[in-house]
Design a protein around this motif. Structure first.
Motif, mmCIF file in Angstrom:
data_model
loop_
_atom_site.group_PDB
_atom_site.id
_atom_site.type_symbol
_atom_site.label_atom_id
_atom_site.label_comp_id
_atom_site.label_asym_id
_atom_site.label_seq_id
_atom_site.Cartn_x
_atom_site.Cartn_y
_atom_site.Cartn_z
ATOM 1 N N UNK A 1 0.830 -1.195 0.000
ATOM 2 C CA UNK A 1 0.000 0.000 0.000
ATOM 3 C C UNK A 1 0.866 1.247 0.000
ATOM 4 N N UNK A 2 1.898 1.251 0.824
ATOM 5 C CA UNK A 2 2.775 2.413 0.902
ATOM 6 C C UNK A 2 3.383 2.720 -0.459
ATOM 7 N N UNK A 3 3.894 1.728 -1.148
ATOM 8 C CA UNK A 3 4.506 1.956 -2.457
ATOM 9 C C UNK A 3 3.476 2.448 -3.462
ATOM 10 N N UNK A 4 2.276 1.919 -3.387
ATOM 11 C CA UNK A 4 1.197 2.368 -4.278
ATOM 12 C C UNK A 4 0.858 3.831 -4.023
ATOM 13 N N UNK A 5 0.746 4.213 -2.745
ATOM 14 C CA UNK A 5 0.410 5.604 -2.423
ATOM 15 C C UNK A 5 1.564 6.549 -2.749
#
Length: 812
Positions: A446-450
């Protein structure tokens, strides 16, 4: 004789008698005392040296193998390393635990007593430093040539005392009695400059001469980082700031001006005095930037020295070197390498820039705008004038590239510029880190996506292939074998051997044992024994754990509202069938972070109130042990039943505490944030208590004009809890916290309150069915294999670093 092969080294003993002889030799000749007069400290220091000798022998063979191979090296630059206590780990990794226990017993001491004297190095604060420690452990375990670089802080972040008045900070003089695990290397000192001015070089438009106004020396020491189940031993090299010889003013000292005579030395040595000095003042900010440059300047010169031991052609530098920036703290390394290559080694700009961009990689650890470092232009210009000139050139060339790719899009150019113009001219270090590196990674899916979609979306549009995800991991050796030996032994027995410590995916084999009632009973007994050892509350109560750095986005305030609501519910129905619960908070707040310190004080006050209440105290207890660190974590994590991972979705990069707790059989209650998503996917939805807004719903709530008072008005229990805080029953601090929640509630605590309490009701229902809970606990451990830092390192090695193992030949 080829000294690089270690020929002629004295063989260290492998039997109990030989180990004891080595111990006695160190006691006499290195510690300078005798068996008759040896104190416990003497015994601890001597044992540490004896174990260190065995790692040093492996280190010599590792260095020889690396020299012969001339591989691509991983250099890890990090402002923090939370290494944990070293003795027990090094006994495990050297295979000398039983030998050591027998040898020190002959001296009249117990191994456990000596391990209690082992102080963990105060070189880190939170997850950033613990991740760095886990990664260097796994780099060695996977035989990857690597050096971790950091600062040898004289004082750690601080030693914390918790009272009803909240957090008190005291100096953490972790090395007051020395550190037997490090090797000083004063002959490898580096010279670091600050301030001053630059001068042009005639006929060389790219080059400048920097004339510093202040010189500081960086003196290294290193600590050994052994791999588990391998002979590889890498190092962490730590830099201490020392004054130059000319810093002592003898004439002033002779005139009685003693303080003035040493003021230059004090100023120089302040650089490595304290981890993260308070930056609420101009001088504090300047010292922090000094720390960052000091780290990278010393480290880059050392990296270049190491490169030139076997290589001469600068075109091979990036093929032999990858430098991982652990967050933005070391980002000034990018212009520093450019300065070294262009100004000192006289490479042309384009060649130096090509080398630099291929050498660096950047790990971003945040989604919080305030955590993406920026520095005032005026401060960099004052402290590092040549670096600002280089940053300007990097930015100019970069913005040309942006303009060519997105012609006419001036707003995009303004957003992407390394220099922020309004309201104050500042250097955006995250932008510099993206521009000057070959790869950028987030630390959870999720962090990389955001990162790609929000924080760094413009850069992802320009360079989509540059962005990667490498989900964080933890060392199973530290966080289950050492922290939880009872459970580790049961797992080894159940799986047939201990190979799972190097291949954590093998834990999946535990799933086949869930149907064994005897195995479940032993699992439950071990959890209870760990709670007895922790001695934080009733070992039969639900041990509800929230251990992490204090920050409002992590939402300790939500947990506190739950505690207050439970307290009020018990008072409203004293005869109710309550699930006894021990709520354990632990963690530190930055000294200048007043809202977080208010939370600590309020938790302490609420806990004291409940403890003094004869109605509630049989069912509810709040515990807040002081000075949370790796050593304390190793006691708390094995005892936890419930893992609180309740940050606002979209704010936590990954988390590693969530992984440690799940690995040890705690069941998670959490939001869809950070690595919680990946934990839930692996352990199963039925073995994870989910609640709350997701990241997109949270963002939309703000866009739609979030009003915390609406939740307060429409939820009677929430209103009662906040009114209790604001009433003054828990002091003025309660009123401040309640006012913050009602007035702004930046992290949507009130929006998630009811969903959180509903999830906690599900927790209690599951807890009442103890057989169901133990099955959930086992499945959490069984499906935690993905979260090994060994897997994390393998991902980095394949996707970003492009490095291969260099096995060290085993000694015959």
């Amino acid at each position: 004789m080829d000294l690089r092969q270690g020929i002629g080294l004295r063989k260290l003993g492998k039997t109990a008698d030989e180990f004891q002889q080595d111990l006695l030799s160190n006691l006499y000749y290195r510690r300078g005392t005798t068996v008759e007069s040896a104190s416990a400290r003497d015994a601890y220091e001597t044992l540490s040296l004896t174990v260190r000798d065995r790692l040093a022998e492996r280190r010599a063979r590792t260095a020889a193998a690396h020299y012969a191979s001339n591989p691509r090296w991983v250099y890890y630059l990090s402002a923090e390393y939370l290494l944990g206590a070293q003795l027990e780990q090094n006994l495990l990794y050297s295979g000398t635990g039983n030998l050591a226990a027998e040898a020190v017993k002959a001296l009249g001491f117990s191994l456990e007593d000596l391990e209690d004297l082992d102080v963990e190095p105060g070189l880190g604060n939170g997850g950033l430093g613990r991740l760095a420690a886990c990664l260097v452990d796994s780099l060695a375990t996977r035989d990857i040539p690597a050096v971790g670089y950091g600062i040898r802080y004289d004082l750690g972040i601080f030693r914390q005392i918790i009272t009803e008045n909240g957090q008190t900070e005291l100096p953490d003089d972790w090395a007051f009695q020395g550190n037997p695990w490090e090797f000083p290397a004063p002959d490898d000192r580096q010279t670091v400059g600050f301030y001053g001015h630059t001068e042009p070089v005639p006929g060389s438009p790219d080059r400048k001469v920097w004339v510093p106004g202040e010189i500081v020396l960086g003196e290294p020491s290193h600590m050994l980082v052994p791999g588990y189940g391998t002979d590889t031993v890498n190092i962490v090299r730590l830099w201490s700031a020392k004054a130059s010889e000319a810093s002592f003013d003898l004439s002033r000292f002779s005139a009685g001006q003693y303080a003035e005579a040493v003021q230059e030395a004090v100023r120089a040595e302040n650089i490595s005095k304290v981890l993260y000095p308070d930056d609420s003042t101009e001088l504090g900010r300047e010292l922090r930037l000094k720390q960052q440059y000091f780290l990278v300047s010393c480290s880059l010169r050392d990296i270049i020295r190491r490169f030139r031991l076997r290589n001469e052609d600068w075109s091979e530098f990036a093929d032999k070197t990858v430098i991982q920036l652990n967050d933005t703290h070391p980002t000034i390394a990018i212009p520093e390498l450019m300065r070294l290559l262009v100004d000192e080694y006289e490479l042309d700009w384009s060649k130096a820039w090509e080398i630099t961009r291929k050498t660096f990689a950047y790990t971003c650890h945040t989604l919080l705008p305030e955590a993406l470092e920026t520095w005032p232009v005026r401060l960099i210009e004052k402290l590092l004038p040549r670096h600002l000139e280089i940053i300007y050139v990097i930015n100019m060339l970069f913005l040309r590239e942006v303009g060519a790719q997105f012609p006419g899009d001036q707003d995009r150019i303004r957003r992407m510029s390394i220099i922020q113009e309004e309201p104050e001219r500042r250097v955006r270090m995250a932008h510099l880190a993206v521009v000057g590196t070959e790869a950028v990674n987030g630390v959870a899916e999720l962090h990389s996506k955001l990162l790609r979609e929000t924080v760094l979306d413009d850069f992802a549009d320009l360079w989509p292939a540059k962005f990667q995800n490498v989900t964080n991991g933890i060392s199973p050796r530290r966080f289950i074998r050492i922290a939880n030996p009872r459970l580790s032994d049961l797992i080894t027995e159940g799986l047939g051997d201990d190979s799972w410590l190097r291949d954590l995916e093998k834990l999946a084999g535990l799933e086949s044992l869930i149907g064994d009632a005897s195995f479940r009973d032993r699992w439950q007994s071990i959890k209870r024994a760990n709670k007895v050892a922790l001695a934080a509350g009733d070992p039969d109560s639900l041990t509800d754990v929230m251990i992490k750095r204090f920050h409002e986005y992590k939402r300790q305030q939500l947990k506190l509202l739950h505690v207050v609501t439970l307290y009020q519910r018990i008072h409203a129905n004293p005869a109710g069938d309550w699930v006894p619960r021990t709520v354990l908070f632990a963690g530190k707040a930055a000294p200048a972070y007043h809202a977080a310190k208010d939370l600590i004080q309020l938790i302490a006050t609420v806990g004291a109130t409940i403890a003094a209440d004869p109605v509630a105290s049989p069912y509810l207890k709040v515990v807040f042990p002081s000075n949370y660190n790796v050593t304390l974590a190793e006691k708390i994590i094995p005892a936890a039943d419930l893992s609180e991972q309740i940050s606002l979705a979209g704010k936590e990069a990954s988390g590693t505490g969530n992984m440690k707790l799940a690995l040890n059989g705690a069941v998670t209650i959490g939001t869809l944030d950070g690595a919680n998503i990946e934990i839930r996917a692996r352990v199963g939805e039925d073995n994870f208590f989910l609640f709350g807004l997701d990241a997109y719903e949270a963002a939309q709530a703000r866009i739609n004009g979030y009003q915390p008072r609406a939740f307060y008005e429409h939820d009677a229990e929430l209103r009662a809890a906040i009114d209790a805080l604001g009433s003054g029953a828990f002091g003025d601090v309660g009123h401040r916290v309640a006012s913050s929640l009602l007035g702004w509630d930046e992290y949507l605590t009130l929006a998630d309150y009811r969903a959180y309490l509903d999830a906690q009701a599900q927790v209690e229902e599951a807890w009442r069915d103890r057989d169901r809970w133990i099955r959930m606990s086992i499945l959490n451990t069984a499906h935690s294999g993905f979260f090994s830092s060994d897997r994390t390192v393998a991902d980095y090695a394949a996707r970003i670093w492009r490095v291969a193992p260099v096995p060290v030949p085993h000694e015959d």
